[in-house]
Design an enzyme around this catalytic site. Structure first.
Site, PDB file in Angstrom:
ATOM      1  N   GLU A  41       0.952  -1.186   0.067  1.00 32.53           N
ATOM      2  CA  GLU A  41      -0.099  -0.007  -0.175  1.00 32.53           C
ATOM      3  C   GLU A  41       1.083   1.127  -0.056  1.00 32.53           C
ATOM      4  O   GLU A  41       1.362   1.620   0.934  1.00 32.53           O
ATOM      5  CB  GLU A  41      -0.941   0.003   1.215  1.00 32.53           C
ATOM      6  CG  GLU A  41      -1.748   1.161   1.281  1.00 32.53           C
ATOM      7  CD  GLU A  41      -2.452   1.221   2.861  1.00 32.53           C
ATOM      8  OE1 GLU A  41      -3.012   0.297   3.248  1.00 32.53           O
ATOM      9  OE2 GLU A  41      -2.818   2.381   3.247  1.00 32.53           O
ATOM     10  N   ARG A  45       1.144  10.467   0.230  1.00 34.78           N
ATOM     11  CA  ARG A  45       1.267  11.403   1.304  1.00 34.78           C
ATOM     12  C   ARG A  45       2.465  12.405   0.627  1.00 34.78           C
ATOM     13  O   ARG A  45       2.967  13.206   1.551  1.00 34.78           O
ATOM     14  CB  ARG A  45       1.776  10.856   2.624  1.00 34.78           C
ATOM     15  CG  ARG A  45       0.763  10.457   3.313  1.00 34.78           C
ATOM     16  CD  ARG A  45       0.917   9.488   4.702  1.00 34.78           C
ATOM     17  NE  ARG A  45      -0.102   8.567   4.679  1.00 34.78           N
ATOM     18  CZ  ARG A  45      -0.108   7.768   5.982  1.00 34.78           C
ATOM     19  NH1 ARG A  45       0.808   7.824   6.845  1.00 34.78           N
ATOM     20  NH2 ARG A  45      -1.017   6.765   6.012  1.00 34.78           N
ATOM     21  N   LYS A 129     -10.580  -1.832   5.954  1.00 36.21           N
ATOM     22  CA  LYS A 129      -9.295  -1.674   6.402  1.00 36.21           C
ATOM     23  C   LYS A 129     -10.011  -1.063   7.805  1.00 36.21           C
ATOM     24  O   LYS A 129     -10.985  -0.213   8.021  1.00 36.21           O
ATOM     25  CB  LYS A 129      -8.700  -0.365   5.931  1.00 36.21           C
ATOM     26  CG  LYS A 129      -7.559   0.264   6.927  1.00 36.21           C
ATOM     27  CD  LYS A 129      -6.642   1.036   6.045  1.00 36.21           C
ATOM     28  CE  LYS A 129      -5.706   2.009   6.932  1.00 36.21           C
ATOM     29  NZ  LYS A 129      -4.593   2.471   5.996  1.00 36.21           N
TER      30      LYS A 129
HETATM   31  C1  3PG Z   1      -1.622   3.909   7.406  1.00 32.90           C
HETATM   32  O1  3PG Z   1      -2.316   4.947   6.790  1.00 32.90           O
HETATM   33  O2  3PG Z   1      -2.496   2.952   7.339  1.00 32.90           O
HETATM   34  C2  3PG Z   1      -0.902   4.315   8.984  1.00 32.90           C
HETATM   35  O3  3PG Z   1      -0.242   5.443   8.835  1.00 32.90           O
HETATM   36  C3  3PG Z   1      -0.152   3.204   9.225  1.00 32.90           C
HETATM   37  O4  3PG Z   1       0.084   3.200  10.558  1.00 32.90           O
HETATM   38  P1  3PG Z   1       1.376   2.633  11.278  1.00 32.90           P
HETATM   39  O5  3PG Z   1       2.341   3.868  11.032  1.00 32.90           O
HETATM   40  O6  3PG Z   1       0.988   2.880  12.627  1.00 32.90           O
HETATM   41  O7  3PG Z   1       1.761   1.302  10.818  1.00 32.90           O
END
Ligand code: 3PG
Length: 211
Positions: A41, A45, A129
């Protein structure tokens, strides 16, 4: 085909990857694939995220690449045009969900409450999700949703780590988890592909309770 249930079975962990420099996109994807993780994924950003996405889609055929952090219909369109094979959003709005359903790729809308799960379920999707998994309530919360709504499979993401993943993966309504820990920013910036392969291998060794 918008339902993403089969995507949740590709790997016990979907790496959530943020890349600033598109020149690093292909090596990151290859390092993950080398460690046995066949899905990414890639978050939208960063300024050049779509360039990174396109490079992975074009040059790393042995990994399924999707776009994450999809917040608007326009971003969803741009991601699919760049080669995204699936779309992930951190939450849902009726307009974003409605639009993503028309694009012909599997989608993983983000949900954090029972009402949101019901709203997405009404659109016919049974894969979602669960975000942000840790702060929203962790494995106990996901397990509790499974009592009234056992037909939905979740990918809990947000605050999940190698050590907390097994508690989620043991649940019957969890097929995989998501997390950014496989591609630490430092490892990407230092081009430490071996570290990423090591982290991917560890993650690929986790097992889900399903099947
Ligand atoms: C996302 O967008 O799914 C999160 O930023 C991932 O979360 P994590 O950095 O706590 O794994």
């Amino acid at each position: 085909m918008a339902d993403a249930t089969s995507l949740l079975r590709v790997s016990p962990v979907i790496p959530v990857v943020t890349i600033d420099d598109p020149r690093r996109a292909v090596p990151v994807a290859r390092a993950l694939a080398e460690g046995g993780v066949g899905i990414i994924e890639l978050t939208l950003r960063t300024e050049n995220a779509l360039t990174s996405l396109k490079r992975i889609a074009d040059e790393v055929p042995d990994i399924i690449v999707g776009a994450g952090t999809v917040l608007t219909p326009a971003q969803a369109d741009a991601a699919v045009a760049a080669g995204a094979q699936f779309l992930v959003s951190p939450g849902v709005t009726p307009s974003l969900l409605g639009h993503m359903l028309t694009l012909g790729v599997p989608i993983l809308p983000g949900v954090a409450t029972v009402g949101e799960v019901m709203q997405v379920l009404e659109s016919g999707l049974t894969a979602m999700k669960f975000f942000p998994a840790g702060p929203a309530g962790g494995p106990d919360y996901v397990a509790a949703i499974g009592a009234p709504i056992p037909q939905v499979q979740f990918c809990p993401t947000g605050g999940v780590s190698l050590s907390s993943a097994p508690a989620y993966l043991a649940l019957p309504n969890v097929s995989c988890v998501g997390g950014s820990w496989l591609t630490p920013r430092g490892a990407v910036e230092n081009e430490d592909w071996q570290q990423i392969t090591r982290l991917a291998r560890e993650a690929a060794g986790l097992t889900a309770a399903l099947d």
